[in-house]
Design a protein around this motif. Sequence first.
Motif, PDB file in Angstrom:
ATOM      1  N   UNK A 210       2.274  -3.380   1.537  1.00 32.08           N
ATOM      2  CA  UNK A 210       3.073  -4.164   2.224  1.00 32.08           C
ATOM      3  C   UNK A 210       4.581  -4.052   2.206  1.00 32.08           C
ATOM      4  N   UNK A 211       4.865  -3.004   1.485  1.00 35.69           N
ATOM      5  CA  UNK A 211       6.187  -2.213   1.485  1.00 35.69           C
ATOM      6  C   UNK A 211       6.598  -1.008   2.104  1.00 35.69           C
ATOM      7  N   UNK A 212       7.674  -0.743   2.530  1.00 37.51           N
ATOM      8  CA  UNK A 212       8.017   0.432   3.235  1.00 37.51           C
ATOM      9  C   UNK A 212       7.922   1.726   2.473  1.00 37.51           C
ATOM     10  N   UNK A 213       7.100   2.510   2.686  1.00 41.67           N
ATOM     11  CA  UNK A 213       7.265   3.613   1.990  1.00 41.67           C
ATOM     12  C   UNK A 213       6.334   4.903   2.721  1.00 41.67           C
ATOM     13  N   UNK A 214       6.161   6.106   2.170  1.00 44.25           N
ATOM     14  CA  UNK A 214       5.719   7.021   2.880  1.00 44.25           C
ATOM     15  C   UNK A 214       5.026   8.243   1.837  1.00 44.25           C
ATOM     16  N   UNK A 215       3.903   8.977   2.422  1.00 39.65           N
ATOM     17  CA  UNK A 215       3.526  10.102   1.634  1.00 39.65           C
ATOM     18  C   UNK A 215       3.665  11.335   2.538  1.00 39.65           C
TER      19      UNK A 215
ATOM     20  N   UNK B 284      12.493   5.479   5.303  1.00 38.85           N
ATOM     21  CA  UNK B 284      11.251   5.396   4.453  1.00 38.85           C
ATOM     22  C   UNK B 284      11.745   6.316   3.183  1.00 38.85           C
ATOM     23  N   UNK B 285      11.233   5.843   2.141  1.00 33.12           N
ATOM     24  CA  UNK B 285      11.433   6.599   0.881  1.00 33.12           C
ATOM     25  C   UNK B 285       9.735   7.153   0.401  1.00 33.12           C
ATOM     26  N   UNK B 286       9.815   8.621   0.393  1.00 32.91           N
ATOM     27  CA  UNK B 286       8.587   9.239   0.257  1.00 32.91           C
ATOM     28  C   UNK B 286       8.542   9.469  -1.175  1.00 32.91           C
ATOM     29  N   UNK B 287       7.248   8.635  -1.742  1.00 37.25           N
ATOM     30  CA  UNK B 287       7.170   8.713  -3.073  1.00 37.25           C
ATOM     31  C   UNK B 287       5.690   8.870  -3.605  1.00 37.25           C
ATOM     32  N   UNK B 288       4.848   9.711  -2.516  1.00 39.51           N
ATOM     33  CA  UNK B 288       3.320   9.888  -2.642  1.00 39.51           C
ATOM     34  C   UNK B 288       3.052  11.027  -1.860  1.00 39.51           C
TER      35      UNK B 288
END
Length: 206
Positions: free
Chosen positions: A47-52, A75-79
């Motif tokens: 439910x938060x903005x992120x990406x892989x 988006x912040x890529x963390x995965x």
Amino acid sequence: MPTYVVFGKRYYTLKSSAGFVERGIASWYGPQFHGKKTSNGEVFDMNRISAAHPTLPLPTYVRVTNLETGKQIVVRVNDRGPFKKNRVIDLSKAAATKLGIIAKGTGLVEVRAIDPGRPGQEPPKPQPIHGDLFIQVGAYGDPANARAMQGRILSQLGQKARIVPPAGSGRALYRVQVGPYKSVEETDTQAARISGMGIETYIIIQ
């Protein structure tokens, strides 16, 4: 260069995200991974903005543009991921919703790395597209090899392939592309057929 292997495929991570731009198909992930750790040790919240992303340094900020609508998100890529063939980025459920691809499950996007510490450096906004998808099945320095692949696609798949001549000042490559296709689903189906022939595929957005 750090590497890792998933489903038998080796991925090579980038040392830097500077200048990184790519176009392709985005997908999204959510409930199955909600609450689990991401590749950089954070807890994934769908439910938060992120990406892989499979190769960008962690973390990296990217601007993702929906090429069909022009809508953009940062988006912040963390995965790591996606690991489905011919996908370029996996968005969290929240990010996919904001970008407008949640219902379809996929979307045609441009992914551009940005430096959030340098405001005012934004490139021109990509124009929305309403074009076609092609499957690239080879890139050859020798045009005879490109024609041979073109003939193989016609004889084994029953479809015509185009040869895109070299452009620009880089290495002269003749690219063989099958299509056009109008939907991600149709493109995936045909790419799977071509992969079954032992041919590596890469989806191109026209």
